[in-house]
Scaffold this active site. Structure first.
Site, PDB file in Angstrom:
ATOM      1  CD  GLU A  95     -26.880 -31.653  -6.183  1.00 48.62           C
ATOM      2  OE1 GLU A  95     -27.920 -31.380  -6.785  1.00 48.62           O
ATOM      3  OE2 GLU A  95     -25.986 -30.814  -5.957  1.00 48.62           O
ATOM      4  CB  CYS A 108     -17.043 -34.666  -8.271  1.00 53.75           C
ATOM      5  SG  CYS A 108     -17.014 -33.572  -6.853  1.00 53.75           S
ATOM      6  CB  CYS A 115     -20.624 -29.586   4.719  1.00 51.53           C
ATOM      7  SG  CYS A 115     -18.870 -29.566   5.188  1.00 51.53           S
ATOM      8  CB  CYS A 119     -16.385 -23.005   3.831  1.00 49.98           C
ATOM      9  SG  CYS A 119     -15.280 -24.229   4.572  1.00 49.98           S
ATOM     10  CB  CYS A 122     -18.921 -23.849   0.487  1.00 41.49           C
ATOM     11  SG  CYS A 122     -19.394 -25.497  -0.089  1.00 41.49           S
ATOM     12  CG  LEU A 223      -4.099 -22.537   1.292  1.00 40.64           C
ATOM     13  CD1 LEU A 223      -3.827 -22.977   2.710  1.00 40.64           C
ATOM     14  CD2 LEU A 223      -2.808 -22.554   0.473  1.00 40.64           C
ATOM     15  CB  CYS A 343     -15.902 -26.173  -7.003  1.00 40.48           C
ATOM     16  SG  CYS A 343     -14.689 -27.117  -7.846  1.00 40.48           S
TER      17      CYS A 343
END
Ligand code: SAH
Length: 372
Positions: A95, A108, A115, A119, A122, A223, A343
């Protein structure tokens, strides 16, 4: 010769194209001509590249091609955000998102199919990981998006900024990302300045240093936590690259002779997890002596996330502590969330090779937190 055997020129840097032509007895300026056709005029058909001689056009059509990802789905959100689902040669989908803002347009871009980092907050992580993208597949996202952003309605939608904040960890796919970024900066291609191209990373320290040495574009660090215990939980790669060394790496990135004065710290605001005044004060201590600005991102939900977005009160309190401590702090409002383009909501269609999707299917609420 079948199509498969043709060389795809789309992802080639200026140097690679120059070498390609040199090997075939052609002058270096051919590379510049072809770069402009592909990346400035959105032309993928050699026959239409009229400043090349007929002979060159002929052998190019036999030997090479400009193959772009295929648009499977285009969605536009109420706020003007666009999202494309793009199919790659092997059937996987990624995407890409375009976000219009006052005076600029940000694309973006994804860097991997899925991935590998896992995390906890996400949704891309839940898809597992399949493979790295090639330079062609990364720069192809700009090519495709720009083609769709022609000002049909008189409203110009220019891609003025690129962020590598889509699916994947760009610094775990270093060479192809570098190749694509060099095309973003190349005057004969997209011609963006170093400040308008941002690589976002979960903190792969050796690759941050390499990026600084080779192509120091703007850097964002995901972070999300002010101490190692919490960051180990949210961003598991922290166990390998913990906060102390990571903050040193950020200082090196903006250090002497650098093109950037600050690193952007991304901090997703998750209700009751990392958003208390105590966390804010701890963050102030952690970032002391790290030239940075802070982006607070209200958590974007997805099915079975197991987390909730921080309240407006918590967000404001957290932000005020950072501002009082002297940090430039921006609260990023979710964009395109009605089409899952915000995000952490990018998922594409990934054929998982890590078996993680299986794990999450068995334990839908793996984090142990009650879902909203
Ligand atoms: N792997 C890179 C690039 C992905 S960028 C990185 O970690 O930086 C995507 C950004 O969105 C990161 O800052 C990521 O931490 C953040 N993000 C991920 N999931 C999110 C969610 N559910 N809500 C808000 N932000 C999220």
């Amino acid at each position: 010769m079948t199509d498969k055997a043709k060389i795809n020129l789309l992802g080639m840097s200026r140097q690679e194209l120059t070498d390609f032509f040199a090997q075939r007895g052609e002058k270096p300026f051919r590379a510049v001509q072809v770069l402009k056709w592909i990346h400035q005029r959105d032309c993928t058909d050699f026959a239409a590249m009229t400043d090349l001689s007929k002979a060159v056009r002929g052998w190019l059509a036999d030997e090479a091609e400009v193959r772009t990802p295929e648009i499977v789905l285009e969605q536009s959100a109420a706020d003007g955000t666009y999202k494309w689902l793009l199919r790659l040669d092997d059937g996987n989908c990624i995407e890409t998102v375009f976000i219009p803002e006052d005076g600029r347009g940000t694309l973006c871009v994804s860097s991997q199919v899925g991935c590998a980092l896992d995390c906890s907050f996400c949704s891309t992580a839940r898809q597992g990981f399949n493979r790295n993208l090639t330079s062609a597949e990364i720069i192809g996202q700009l090519q495709v998006a720009r083609g769709r952003m022609q000002p049909e309605d008189g409203q110009s939608r220019v891609i003025s900024n690129v962020v590598l904040m889509g699916m994947g960890e760009p610094l775990l796919n270093f060479e192809p990302v570098l190749g694509a970024v060099s095309l973003m900066l190349e005057d004969n291609a997209y011609g963006l300045s170093r400040r308008r191209v941002t690589v976002s990373t979960s903190g792969i320290i050796p690759a941050m240093d390499r990026l600084h040495e080779t192509l120091p574009v703007a850097l964002a660090l995901s972070l999300h936590a002010p101490n190692d215990a919490l960051r180990n939980e949210l961003v598991p790669i922290n166990r390998k690259y913990p906060l102390g060394p990571l903050m040193d790496a950020c200082r090196r990135y903006v250090g002497k002779g650098g093109h950037h004065s600050r690193v952007t710290m991304e901090y997703v605001m998750i209700d009751g997890v990392n958003d208390t005044p105590g966390h804010a004060r701890e963050l102030v201590r952690l970032l002391r002596d790290v030239p940075c600005k802070i982006n607070l991102i209200p958590f974007n939900p997805f099915p079975d996330a197991g987390y909730r977005r921080s309240s407006e009160t918590a967000l404001a309190r957290f932000r005020d502590i950072l501002i009082q401590a002297g940090y430039t702090t921006i609260t990023r409002r979710p964009r395109g969330d009605d089409i899952d383009a915000a995000c952490g909501q990018l998922v594409g269609r990934v054929e998982d090779r890590t078996r993680r999707t299986l794990r999450y299917a068995k334990v839908p609420n793996a984090s142990g937190v009650t879902p909203p």
